[in-house]
Design a protein around this motif. Structure first.
Motif, short mmCIF file in Angstrom:
data_model
loop_
_atom_site.label_atom_id
_atom_site.label_comp_id
_atom_site.label_asym_id
_atom_site.label_seq_id
_atom_site.Cartn_x
_atom_site.Cartn_y
_atom_site.Cartn_z
N VAL A 222 -13.65 1.85 -12.34
CA VAL A 222 -13.28 1.97 -10.93
C VAL A 222 -11.92 2.67 -10.88
O VAL A 222 -10.94 2.18 -11.42
CB VAL A 222 -13.17 0.60 -10.25
CG1 VAL A 222 -12.77 0.77 -8.78
CG2 VAL A 222 -14.47 -0.18 -10.37
N GLU A 223 -11.87 3.82 -10.22
CA GLU A 223 -10.61 4.54 -10.02
C GLU A 223 -10.54 4.97 -8.55
O GLU A 223 -11.53 5.45 -8.00
CB GLU A 223 -10.49 5.75 -10.94
CG GLU A 223 -10.26 5.37 -12.39
CD GLU A 223 -9.93 6.57 -13.26
OE1 GLU A 223 -8.90 6.54 -13.94
OE2 GLU A 223 -10.73 7.53 -13.27
N ILE A 224 -9.35 4.83 -7.98
CA ILE A 224 -9.19 5.09 -6.55
C ILE A 224 -8.08 6.13 -6.39
O ILE A 224 -6.89 5.80 -6.35
CB ILE A 224 -8.83 3.79 -5.80
CG1 ILE A 224 -9.78 2.67 -6.23
CG2 ILE A 224 -8.90 4.00 -4.29
CD1 ILE A 224 -9.26 1.28 -5.96
N THR A 225 -8.46 7.38 -6.31
CA THR A 225 -7.51 8.48 -6.29
C THR A 225 -6.54 8.40 -5.12
O THR A 225 -5.34 8.67 -5.26
CB THR A 225 -8.24 9.83 -6.26
OG1 THR A 225 -9.14 9.90 -7.36
CG2 THR A 225 -7.26 10.99 -6.33
N ASP A 226 -7.02 7.98 -3.97
CA ASP A 226 -6.18 7.95 -2.77
C ASP A 226 -5.02 6.96 -2.87
O ASP A 226 -4.08 7.03 -2.07
CB ASP A 226 -7.03 7.63 -1.54
CG ASP A 226 -7.92 8.79 -1.13
OD1 ASP A 226 -7.68 9.91 -1.62
OD2 ASP A 226 -8.85 8.58 -0.33
N LEU A 227 -5.07 6.06 -3.83
CA LEU A 227 -3.97 5.11 -4.00
C LEU A 227 -2.68 5.81 -4.42
O LEU A 227 -1.60 5.26 -4.25
CB LEU A 227 -4.33 4.05 -5.05
CG LEU A 227 -5.36 3.00 -4.65
CD1 LEU A 227 -5.63 2.07 -5.82
CD2 LEU A 227 -4.86 2.19 -3.45
N ALA A 228 -2.80 7.02 -4.94
CA ALA A 228 -1.62 7.75 -5.39
C ALA A 228 -0.63 8.01 -4.26
O ALA A 228 0.56 8.24 -4.50
CB ALA A 228 -2.04 9.08 -6.03
N TYR A 229 -1.09 7.95 -3.03
CA TYR A 229 -0.23 8.29 -1.90
C TYR A 229 0.51 7.07 -1.35
O TYR A 229 1.26 7.18 -0.38
CB TYR A 229 -1.06 8.97 -0.82
CG TYR A 229 -1.64 10.27 -1.32
CD1 TYR A 229 -0.86 11.42 -1.41
CD2 TYR A 229 -2.97 10.33 -1.79
CE1 TYR A 229 -1.38 12.60 -1.92
CE2 TYR A 229 -3.49 11.51 -2.29
CZ TYR A 229 -2.70 12.64 -2.35
OH TYR A 229 -3.20 13.80 -2.87
N PHE A 230 0.32 5.90 -1.98
CA PHE A 230 1.08 4.72 -1.60
C PHE A 230 2.26 4.56 -2.53
O PHE A 230 2.14 4.77 -3.74
CB PHE A 230 0.20 3.47 -1.66
CG PHE A 230 -0.87 3.42 -0.60
CD1 PHE A 230 -0.59 2.94 0.67
CD2 PHE A 230 -2.16 3.86 -0.88
CE1 PHE A 230 -1.56 2.90 1.64
CE2 PHE A 230 -3.15 3.83 0.09
CZ PHE A 230 -2.84 3.35 1.36
N LYS A 231 3.40 4.18 -1.99
CA LYS A 231 4.60 3.99 -2.80
C LYS A 231 4.44 2.79 -3.73
O LYS A 231 3.78 1.80 -3.39
CB LYS A 231 5.82 3.80 -1.91
CG LYS A 231 6.15 5.03 -1.07
CD LYS A 231 7.36 4.77 -0.17
CE LYS A 231 7.69 5.99 0.67
NZ LYS A 231 8.84 5.74 1.58
N THR A 232 5.06 2.87 -4.88
CA THR A 232 4.91 1.83 -5.90
C THR A 232 5.36 0.46 -5.42
O THR A 232 4.78 -0.56 -5.79
CB THR A 232 5.70 2.22 -7.17
OG1 THR A 232 5.20 3.46 -7.66
CG2 THR A 232 5.55 1.16 -8.25
N PHE A 233 6.39 0.41 -4.58
CA PHE A 233 6.91 -0.88 -4.15
C PHE A 233 6.68 -1.12 -2.66
O PHE A 233 7.44 -1.80 -1.99
CB PHE A 233 8.40 -0.98 -4.50
CG PHE A 233 8.67 -0.74 -5.97
CD1 PHE A 233 8.23 -1.66 -6.91
CD2 PHE A 233 9.33 0.40 -6.39
CE1 PHE A 233 8.44 -1.44 -8.26
CE2 PHE A 233 9.56 0.62 -7.75
CZ PHE A 233 9.11 -0.29 -8.68
N ASP A 234 5.58 -0.58 -2.17
CA ASP A 234 5.21 -0.71 -0.75
C ASP A 234 4.40 -1.98 -0.54
O ASP A 234 3.26 -2.08 -0.98
CB ASP A 234 4.40 0.53 -0.34
CG ASP A 234 3.79 0.42 1.04
OD1 ASP A 234 4.23 -0.46 1.82
OD2 ASP A 234 2.88 1.21 1.35
N LEU A 235 4.97 -2.96 0.12
CA LEU A 235 4.26 -4.20 0.41
C LEU A 235 3.64 -4.20 1.81
O LEU A 235 2.92 -5.14 2.17
CB LEU A 235 5.21 -5.40 0.27
CG LEU A 235 5.92 -5.57 -1.07
CD1 LEU A 235 6.69 -6.88 -1.08
CD2 LEU A 235 4.94 -5.52 -2.23
#
Length: 278
Positions: A222-235
């Protein structure tokens, strides 16, 4: 792919990658796995994957895991310090774990969990699966330069993603089937030229490289490419990321049915699809 029909200790293993706040996709993936009638016999996690795996193995439902973070901010988990070894301390994260973790040692978890860390002193990957949980878990989540190393037995440990960001290989020989969830895609995009963002970006390049072998070892990837556009420390987007993890995992598992990895059982009371291991 090699023959994996020989006897294994576990029927189904789940490997959860590192990825910061993108790791909110992991509870979503675990929810999808549950909804399809599958339950992990063992979990191996790095960084955010280790956190999600430990909370799940501690008896929290996927929804409860997300609710632990809803409304919280990054600053609640860290403390700003004069930069020596790192920009942030992790005392806030430690307090969070001490408050919410019911199991204090690995042996008390409801599902076996392996936490991947990096021995910073000797430059090697180290897996913890016995004894106290909190220190190895904080270490596995401690990105170098950004967070302080964690001292365990006189040795400095940091984020397991340096050598093993997608920890499929540590449980491959133990499991008949493995579902791997990689939430750390790296795609070209603009980024801020600050010390924190440059350290984060450099770390992701490195961790992305060490996932290549492990990606080939999954029965379901399972890989979700669109997750790349969320910041690493974005809660802030935890619930949105959760749903992305759920949808992508459900689709990937159902697609695997066509290749014979899993079988579908439709004879359920609510007429929903369930999966059987062959």
């Amino acid at each position: 792919m090699e023959n994996r029909k020989e006897n294994k200790k576990y029927r189904l293993g789940v490997a959860l990658s590192g990825g910061g706040s993108r790791g909110f996709a992991h509870p979503g993936a675990l929810k999808a796995i549950e909804d399809l009638g599958l339950y992990p016999d063992i979990i191996c996690g790095t960084s955010a994957g280790a956190l999600a795996g430990v909370l799940y193995a501690d008896g929290y439902t996927p929804e409860e895991i997300i609710n632990l973070f809803v409304g919280k901010e990054f600053r609640e988990f860290v403390d700003i310090q004069v930069p020596v070894a790192a920009i942030f301390g992790t005392s806030g994260f430690r307090r969070f774990l001490e408050k919410y973790l019911r199991a204090k040692v690995f042996e008390d978890l409801q599902i076996p969990v392996k936490i991947v860390t990096t021995n910073l002193d000797e430059g090697k990957s180290v897996i913890f699966d016995q004894g106290p949980i909190i220190d190895p878990l904080i270490a596995s989540c401690s990105v170098p330069v950004i967070f302080n190393p964690v001292v365990i037995g006189g040795v400095n440990y940091v984020d397991g993603g340096i050598f093993k960001n997608f920890p499929v290989s540590p449980i491959r020989s133990l499991c008949h089937k493995i579902i791997g969830v990689n939430v750390s895609p790296l795609v070209p995009k603009k980024y801020n030229k600050t010390i924190m963002h440059i350290a984060e970006r450099s770390y992701h390049y490195m961790s992305r490289t060490n996932t290549l072998l492990d990606r080939t070892l999954c029965d379901v990837l399972v890989e979700i490419t669109d997750l790349a556009y969320f910041k690493t420390f974005d809660l802030v987007n935890s619930e949105k990321i959760f749903k992305m993890g759920y949808d992508s995992s459900r689709n990937a598992i159902l697609e695997s049915v066509h290749s014979g990895i899993f079988s579908v059982l439709c004879a359920t009371d609510d007429d929903s699809q369930k999966i059987l291991l062959p």
